[in-house]
Design an enzyme around this catalytic site. Structure first.
Site, PDB file in Angstrom:
ATOM      1  N   HIS A  60       0.957   5.071  -1.504  1.00  0.00           N
ATOM      2  CA  HIS A  60       0.322   5.930  -0.501  1.00  0.00           C
ATOM      3  C   HIS A  60       1.241   6.195   0.684  1.00  0.00           C
ATOM      4  O   HIS A  60       0.764   6.418   1.794  1.00  0.00           O
ATOM      5  CB  HIS A  60      -0.991   5.291  -0.027  1.00  0.00           C
ATOM      6  CG  HIS A  60      -2.041   5.225  -1.101  1.00  0.00           C
ATOM      7  ND1 HIS A  60      -2.664   6.348  -1.600  1.00  0.00           N
ATOM      8  CD2 HIS A  60      -2.558   4.176  -1.784  1.00  0.00           C
ATOM      9  CE1 HIS A  60      -3.539   5.981  -2.531  1.00  0.00           C
ATOM     10  NE2 HIS A  60      -3.486   4.677  -2.671  1.00  0.00           N
ATOM     11  N   CYS A  95       0.851  -1.205   0.000  1.00  0.00           N
ATOM     12  CA  CYS A  95       0.000   0.000   0.000  1.00  0.00           C
ATOM     13  C   CYS A  95       0.882   1.249   0.000  1.00  0.00           C
ATOM     14  O   CYS A  95       0.583   2.255  -0.647  1.00  0.00           O
ATOM     15  CB  CYS A  95      -0.896   0.036   1.235  1.00  0.00           C
ATOM     16  SG  CYS A  95      -1.873  -1.449   1.491  1.00  0.00           S
ATOM     17  N   ARG A 138     -13.191  -1.127  -2.748  1.00  0.00           N
ATOM     18  CA  ARG A 138     -12.034  -0.245  -2.950  1.00  0.00           C
ATOM     19  C   ARG A 138     -10.727  -0.958  -2.573  1.00  0.00           C
ATOM     20  O   ARG A 138      -9.751  -0.954  -3.312  1.00  0.00           O
ATOM     21  CB  ARG A 138     -12.220   1.036  -2.133  1.00  0.00           C
ATOM     22  CG  ARG A 138     -11.055   1.985  -2.052  1.00  0.00           C
ATOM     23  CD  ARG A 138     -10.679   2.612  -3.358  1.00  0.00           C
ATOM     24  NE  ARG A 138      -9.788   1.762  -4.162  1.00  0.00           N
ATOM     25  CZ  ARG A 138      -9.349   2.051  -5.371  1.00  0.00           C
ATOM     26  NH1 ARG A 138      -9.710   3.156  -5.969  1.00  0.00           N
ATOM     27  NH2 ARG A 138      -8.557   1.242  -6.023  1.00  0.00           N
ATOM     28  N   CYS A 181      -7.442  -2.107  -4.847  1.00  0.00           N
ATOM     29  CA  CYS A 181      -6.064  -1.695  -4.522  1.00  0.00           C
ATOM     30  C   CYS A 181      -5.142  -2.907  -4.587  1.00  0.00           C
ATOM     31  O   CYS A 181      -4.059  -2.844  -5.166  1.00  0.00           O
ATOM     32  CB  CYS A 181      -5.987  -1.100  -3.114  1.00  0.00           C
ATOM     33  SG  CYS A 181      -6.681   0.547  -2.979  1.00  0.00           S
TER      34      CYS A 181
END
Lengths: 270, 201
Positions: free
Chosen positions: A183, A179, A227, A231
């Site tokens: 991010h 992730c 969502r 991802c």
């Protein structure tokens, strides 16, 4: 919609994979996309999905022919207003930390006698997952404008936060992504898509606070489970199971980091 | 052969990689194990980490000694073109740079992948839709020239970026079999050819 044609066309073009060559400079383009989003927010199509969800909430279903009106989302049976702003949370009756979707599955099982597997195994926006999306749209609309307020006092919440943080940084798969690859830094983009830095309160509030959301590019309402699933798809990892602990742990990590931020659900995305 | 050796490394790495940490890490391992499933071309074992992936899965980079060791190990994976030819067709390279497709569980085959270069890098004069996670590569060849050293370095960086920066965000395009040798040649041409829009306005 008061929006300049050039920006609208540009914004739509960016929404497509492998976007064609664009003439405008990138700052103009970003400004255009933001203007486009604002214009869309005036008439968020999520309202239609939410209305469907409210209807479904009140309609008796399943072997027990009951509605969800007595469902306890954490603030007491039947309380929907503000409930999703405080999720995920630890629930005594199940002994688990649950997000909105896993909690709704519990209510469907206990109140209506519906098998959660029907939700878990359905394709996105099909069958029971489509119904779930509608319920989610309804519930999260009732927290719009509230503060994200996740209660981190329970040890199980703390544990899930720690596990979620480990998952956030877990690099794996053929592309070595986590992730954090996308991010974990400030002010970055993929193509023209600005990326929130989910390590920070501000970034997490922007991300967590604006999902679930309506996606204009494909005309779909996406829940948070949807969502997170996408991802992982784009990280090129294996697929997380719907409602699995890793999705709850990541949700706790994000929501806790976002605490104090504003709930803008349902969001509106490109 | 390559696939098998990668898997072997991965299986050998597992017990060591996931052993000696506290309860939280044991719980984390168990959680990951029960939370993922195989879908299409994306097997569940993608969640199990290679040694360096684990070492690069922290908030901060590992210590320099660890970074050095990883880089030395990764450097050994780089295979330079057998025929000594580094450059293909820049037009093909541009298509590969633009395409972000491949290797997800909704892809039909693990082959024919894009490079996804524009997701993170500015590259050409005419494409304004580019990401910023990686540095700008605009006028790559024009700025750097085409000495043997820079050509070899660039090949290596595309093939396995971790050889130069242990915890780089960039995928190991060659080593992880994301791109073929021929595709990397096309990308090289896209970066270096004076007529490529990377270098020519």
């Amino acid at each position: 919609m008061v929006i300049r044609q050039k920006y609208l066309v540009a914004a739509l073009a960016v929404g497509l994979a492998g976007a064609p060559l664009l003439a405008a400079a990138s700052d103009d383009l970003l400004e255009g996309i933001n203007a486009y989003r604002e214009a869309l927010a005036d008439g968020n199509p999520s309202e239609l999905v939410a209305a469907e969800g409210e209807e479904l909430w009140k309609t008796p279903r399943g072997p027990k022919n009951a509605s969800l009106e007595k469902c306890d989302l954490g603030l007491g049976p039947g309380v929907v207003k503000g409930a999703s702003a405080q999720l995920p949370r630890f629930f005594k009756d199940t002994g688990k930390v649950q997000d909105l979707e896993t909690r709704l599955m519990t209510c469907m099982e206990t109140l209506q006698g519906l098998d959660p597997k029907a939700v878990v195994n359905a394709g996105w926006l099909k069958g029971e997952k489509e119904k779930m999306a509608a319920l989610v749209a309804y519930v999260v609309t009732e927290s719009n404008g509230q503060k994200i307020k996740v209660d981190m006092r329970h040890p199980e919440m703390k544990k899930m936060y720690d596990l979620g943080k480990l998952a956030f940084y877990h690099r794996a798969g053929p592309m070595d992504f986590s992730c954090a690859t996308c991010h974990g830094d400030q002010g970055k983009r993929i193509r023209m898509q600005e990326l929130p830095d989910l390590r920070t309160q501000e970034g997490a509030a922007a991300g967590w606070g604006s999902w679930p959301a309506y996606r204009v590019s494909n005309g779909q309402f996406w829940t948070m489970q949807h969502r997170l699933n996408d991802c992982y798809r784009q990280q090129r990892t294996a697929e997380p199971i719907y409602g699995s602990d890793v999705t709850i742990a990541l949700s706790v990590y994000l929501a806790a980091t976002a605490n104090g931020g504003k709930v803008m659900t349902p969001g509106i995305k490109r | 052969m390559k696939k098998i050796s990668t898997l072997a490394v991965l299986l050998l790495a597992l017990p060591g990689a996931w052993a000696d940490q506290g309860d939280t890490y044991a719980e984390f391992k168990a959680m990951m194990d029960r939370s993922f499933k195989t879908t299409g071309i994306a097997p569940k074992h993608r969640m199990y980490q290679l040694d360096f992936q684990k070492e690069c899965s922290q908030e901060k980079q590992p210590p320099k000694a660890v970074m050095d060791r990883i880089e030395a190990e990764q450097m050994k994976t780089i295979r330079y073109p057998a025929d000594g030819k580094y450059f293909g067709d820049w037009k093909e390279g541009e298509k590969i740079a633009v395409s972000g497709r491949g290797l997800t569980w909704t892809d039909k085959t693990p082959y024919n992948n894009g490079g996804g270069c524009y997701n993170c890098h500015q590259m050409s004069h005419h494409e304004v839709s580019y990401g910023t996670i990686g540095p700008s590569l605009l006028e790559y060849g024009k700025v750097r020239g085409n000495s043997d050293d820079i050509v070899k370095y660039t090949w290596g960086k595309i093939y396995n970026a971790k050889a130069y920066n242990a915890c780089s965000n960039m995928p190991r395009n060659g080593d992880a079999e994301i791109l073929t040798e021929q595709q990397i040649k096309h990308l090289m041409a896209f970066l270096f050819d004076p007529n490529s829009p990377v270098n020519k306005k």
